[in-house]
Design an enzyme around this catalytic site. Structure first.
Site, PDB file in Angstrom:
ATOM      1  N   HIS A   1      22.906  74.270 -56.831  1.00  0.00           N
ATOM      2  CA  HIS A   1      21.647  74.359 -57.573  1.00  0.00           C
ATOM      3  C   HIS A   1      21.601  75.730 -58.251  1.00  0.00           C
ATOM      4  O   HIS A   1      22.176  76.697 -57.738  1.00  0.00           O
ATOM      5  CB  HIS A   1      20.511  74.231 -56.553  1.00  0.00           C
ATOM      6  CG  HIS A   1      19.134  74.151 -57.121  1.00  0.00           C
ATOM      7  ND1 HIS A   1      18.415  75.265 -57.489  1.00  0.00           N
ATOM      8  CD2 HIS A   1      18.328  73.104 -57.370  1.00  0.00           C
ATOM      9  CE1 HIS A   1      17.226  74.894 -57.937  1.00  0.00           C
ATOM     10  NE2 HIS A   1      17.143  73.591 -57.878  1.00  0.00           N
TER      11      HIS A   1
ATOM     12  N   ASP B   1      22.618  76.871 -48.144  1.00  0.00           N
ATOM     13  CA  ASP B   1      21.375  76.484 -48.819  1.00  0.00           C
ATOM     14  C   ASP B   1      20.911  75.168 -48.199  1.00  0.00           C
ATOM     15  O   ASP B   1      21.474  74.106 -48.464  1.00  0.00           O
ATOM     16  CB  ASP B   1      21.664  76.331 -50.321  1.00  0.00           C
ATOM     17  CG  ASP B   1      20.524  75.672 -51.088  1.00  0.00           C
ATOM     18  OD1 ASP B   1      19.558  75.203 -50.451  1.00  0.00           O
ATOM     19  OD2 ASP B   1      20.613  75.608 -52.324  1.00  0.00           O
TER      20      ASP B   1
ATOM     21  N   GLN C   1      17.788  70.868 -49.081  1.00  0.00           N
ATOM     22  CA  GLN C   1      17.728  69.403 -48.974  1.00  0.00           C
ATOM     23  C   GLN C   1      18.082  68.893 -47.580  1.00  0.00           C
ATOM     24  O   GLN C   1      18.051  67.686 -47.350  1.00  0.00           O
ATOM     25  CB  GLN C   1      18.675  68.757 -50.008  1.00  0.00           C
ATOM     26  CG  GLN C   1      18.348  69.051 -51.442  1.00  0.00           C
ATOM     27  CD  GLN C   1      17.004  68.458 -51.890  1.00  0.00           C
ATOM     28  OE1 GLN C   1      16.448  67.567 -51.258  1.00  0.00           O
ATOM     29  NE2 GLN C   1      16.493  68.958 -52.999  1.00  0.00           N
TER      30      GLN C   1
ATOM     31  N   LYS D   1       9.524  71.063 -49.286  1.00  0.00           N
ATOM     32  CA  LYS D   1      10.397  69.874 -49.271  1.00  0.00           C
ATOM     33  C   LYS D   1      10.416  69.208 -47.902  1.00  0.00           C
ATOM     34  O   LYS D   1      11.054  68.180 -47.713  1.00  0.00           O
ATOM     35  CB  LYS D   1      11.830  70.258 -49.663  1.00  0.00           C
ATOM     36  CG  LYS D   1      11.958  70.710 -51.126  1.00  0.00           C
ATOM     37  CD  LYS D   1      13.406  70.876 -51.494  1.00  0.00           C
ATOM     38  CE  LYS D   1      13.645  71.714 -52.734  1.00  0.00           C
ATOM     39  NZ  LYS D   1      13.306  71.047 -53.978  1.00  0.00           N
TER      40      LYS D   1
ATOM     41  N   CYS E   1      18.633  71.091 -62.183  1.00  0.00           N
ATOM     42  CA  CYS E   1      19.019  72.496 -61.937  1.00  0.00           C
ATOM     43  C   CYS E   1      20.453  72.589 -61.425  1.00  0.00           C
ATOM     44  O   CYS E   1      20.782  73.485 -60.626  1.00  0.00           O
ATOM     45  CB  CYS E   1      18.068  73.196 -60.969  1.00  0.00           C
ATOM     46  SG  CYS E   1      16.420  73.359 -61.615  1.00  0.00           S
TER      47      CYS E   1
HETATM   48  N1  7TS Z   1      18.649  74.427 -53.471  1.00  0.00           N
HETATM   49  C1  7TS Z   1      18.655  73.092 -53.576  1.00  0.00           C
HETATM   50  C2  7TS Z   1      19.827  72.314 -53.075  1.00  0.00           C
HETATM   51  C3  7TS Z   1      17.564  72.444 -54.135  1.00  0.00           C
HETATM   52  O1  7TS Z   1      17.580  71.113 -54.234  1.00  0.00           O
HETATM   53  C4  7TS Z   1      16.460  73.203 -54.610  1.00  0.00           C
HETATM   54  C5  7TS Z   1      15.303  72.569 -55.318  1.00  0.00           C
HETATM   55  C6  7TS Z   1      16.496  74.584 -54.429  1.00  0.00           C
HETATM   56  C7  7TS Z   1      17.615  75.167 -53.875  1.00  0.00           C
HETATM   57  C8  7TS Z   1      15.363  75.472 -54.837  1.00  0.00           C
HETATM   58  O2  7TS Z   1      14.277  75.274 -53.988  1.00  0.00           O
HETATM   59  P1  7TS Z   1      12.894  76.004 -54.267  1.00  0.00           P
HETATM   60  O3  7TS Z   1      11.963  75.398 -53.266  1.00  0.00           O
HETATM   61  O4  7TS Z   1      13.096  77.452 -54.042  1.00  0.00           O
HETATM   62  O5  7TS Z   1      12.524  75.686 -55.680  1.00  0.00           O
HETATM   63  N2  7TS Z   1      15.569  71.316 -55.864  1.00  0.00           N
HETATM   64  C9  7TS Z   1      14.793  70.616 -56.722  1.00  0.00           C
HETATM   65  C10 7TS Z   1      15.127  69.362 -57.189  1.00  0.00           C
HETATM   66  O6  7TS Z   1      16.127  68.731 -56.857  1.00  0.00           O
HETATM   67  N3  7TS Z   1      14.172  68.940 -58.058  1.00  0.00           N
HETATM   68  O7  7TS Z   1      13.242  69.893 -58.158  1.00  0.00           O
HETATM   69  C11 7TS Z   1      13.611  70.944 -57.333  1.00  0.00           C
END
Ligand code: 7TS
Length: 410
Positions: A125, A203, A206, A229, A367
């Site tokens: 990501h 990371d 997910q 999430k 992303c």
């Molecule tokens: N890493 C992964 C694997 C992710 O899927 C996401 C967000 C992030 C990092 C960043 O997370 P945040 O909470 O700091 O924004 N993924 C997604 C997505 O798949 N659609 O919208 C956000």
């Protein structure tokens, strides 16, 4: 579906799911972007603001003590959630993105120099790419990537030995890919990196809310995830780091709360984790996250994982039976999402038409733009599931996909 859990009863814990969108029952399949929140989390937030709201760590009055106790109890709960050795290893952040940026800005700035290598994977990501590119620019370090095999989005680990050179100082990788649904063998990869003295970051955006996570068993040095999430509020996340590594890291932001003493010339900092939490933190966030972690573990993340995989396999097989569809991600051991493209239909058109039928999907590069380019596409459409989703909803979604194909003459 697991027999030990009454999944349809759980669904009733989510008030938001009981509504119509464009006159159709909502089918929420955008869980990889953010999950919905159960009543228990909403109630915890309301209770905090109605009864306990005060600033933490500074007051000695009753409300401040209560707020501080709840805030620190959430830290202890987060440690248990990922089997950290101690609550002192838990740093509250705004989310996964901030967790990774914190490591890049502190550990990275201290430990990386020109000629060093940061090893990532092609699945990352943007939040596990851009901070390292920024750091590489500042330090002169280089970035290399563990490649993916193709549309299945699986890492080609036959290349790992040759990539793990003596220049590699950090290996940072995604646990579960948000655009492919790949589950990376993080234990194996961390073990191979550790043998060579390489620091590792996982990371867990997910994975944390979808399967049991044990950071000690994974063997990584840092693990980052987001509250929103995993049924928690937005704006709160967790960065876990090994105590001895955190203790040797310089602070992140400067300000109140992270200091022992301040003079006009010199400041002494607190130990981890408070050293990394300058200013008034998000207080309701950890409290809501605490309720979310309790809620998920009452269901059992091993049960959630089985349910996720069952829905994803069911959806994948139904989509695979259609003509003129390109499916992404692994056929085996798929996490709870499906990513696809219909021939001659833009992913955004799929999402727009699905929305008219009450089905919330996501279309775009998710992303993971470099990965999309590697696969020769600009975007995919994605349906991502959580434990409150049902096979009946997958049936609605697949029927909608068929209608879209008809609409576009496919
Ligand atoms: N890493 C992964 C694997 C992710 O899927 C996401 C967000 C992030 C990092 C960043 O997370 P945040 O909470 O700091 O924004 N993924 C997604 C997505 O798949 N659609 O919208 C956000």
């Amino acid at each position: 579906m697991s027999k030990t859990v009454d999944w349809s009863a759980l669904r009733k814990d989510f008030p938001i799911l009981d509504q119509k969108v464009h006159g159709k029952p909502l089918v929420y399949f955008d869980n990889a972007a953010t999950s919905q929140k159960p009543r228990a989390v909403i109630d915890a937030l309301v209770h905090y603001y109605e009864r306990d709201n005060a600033n933490v760590h500074r007051g000695i009055h009753e409300l401040s003590n209560r707020a501080t106790n709840h805030f620190e109890a959430a830290r202890t709960r987060a440690a248990k959630f990922i089997n950290a050795k101690s609550a002192d290893e838990i740093i509250f952040t705004r989310g996964t993105t901030e967790g990774i940026n914190l490591v890049a800005a502190t550990w990275g700035a201290k430990n990386l120099k020109a000629g060093d290598v940061i090893l990532l994977t092609e699945l990352e990501h943007h939040s596990n790419l851009v901070p390292w590119q920024m750091l590489a620019q500042k330090t002169g370090a280089k970035i290399s990537y563990i490649p993916v095999t193709g549309d299945e989005g699986v890492l080609d680990l036959s290349k790992l030995d040759s990539l793990l050179t003596s220049q590699v100082k950090l290996l940072s990788m995604v646990h579960i890919s948000n655009s492919m649904g790949t589950v990376n063998p993080v234990e194996e990869i961390c073990a191979r990196a550790k043998k060579l003295g390489i620091t590792t970051l996982v990371d867990g955006a997910q994975s944390a809310g979808h399967l049991p996570v044990d950071v000690q068993a994974i063997g990584c040095d840092f693990f980052a995830f987001s509250g929103h999430k995993i049924c928690g509020p937005t704006g709160i996340g967790v960065l876990w780091g090994r105590q001895e590594i955190l203790d040797a890291m310089p602070p992140y932001q400067g300000g109140g709360e992270m200091i022992l003493t301040v003079g006009y010339d010199k400041t002494e900092f607190k130990a981890a984790p408070h050293r990394f939490e300058a200013g008034t933190p998000d207080i309701s966030g950890p409290i809501g996250l605490h309720a979310a972690m309790d809620y998920l573990d009452a269901i059992g993340r091993e049960n959630i994982w089985k349910h996720d995989q069952e829905l994803a396999n069911y959806a994948y097989e139904k989509l695979a039976a259609l003509k003129n569809i390109r499916l992404f991600g692994p056929k085996q051991n798929r996490a709870g999402l499906v990513s696809f493209l219909l021939k001659d239909v833009h992913a955004h058109d799929v999402v727009t038409l699905a929305d008219q039928a009450g089905v919330a999907l996501r279309g775009g590069h998710h992303c993971t733009q470099p990965l999309m380019h590697k696969l020769g596409v600009e975007s995919t459409a994605r349906a991502s599931f959580y434990f409150y989703n049902t096979k009946a909803e997958v049936d609605v979604f697949v029927d909608v996909v068929k209608e879209i194909q008809k609409f576009f003459g496919g």
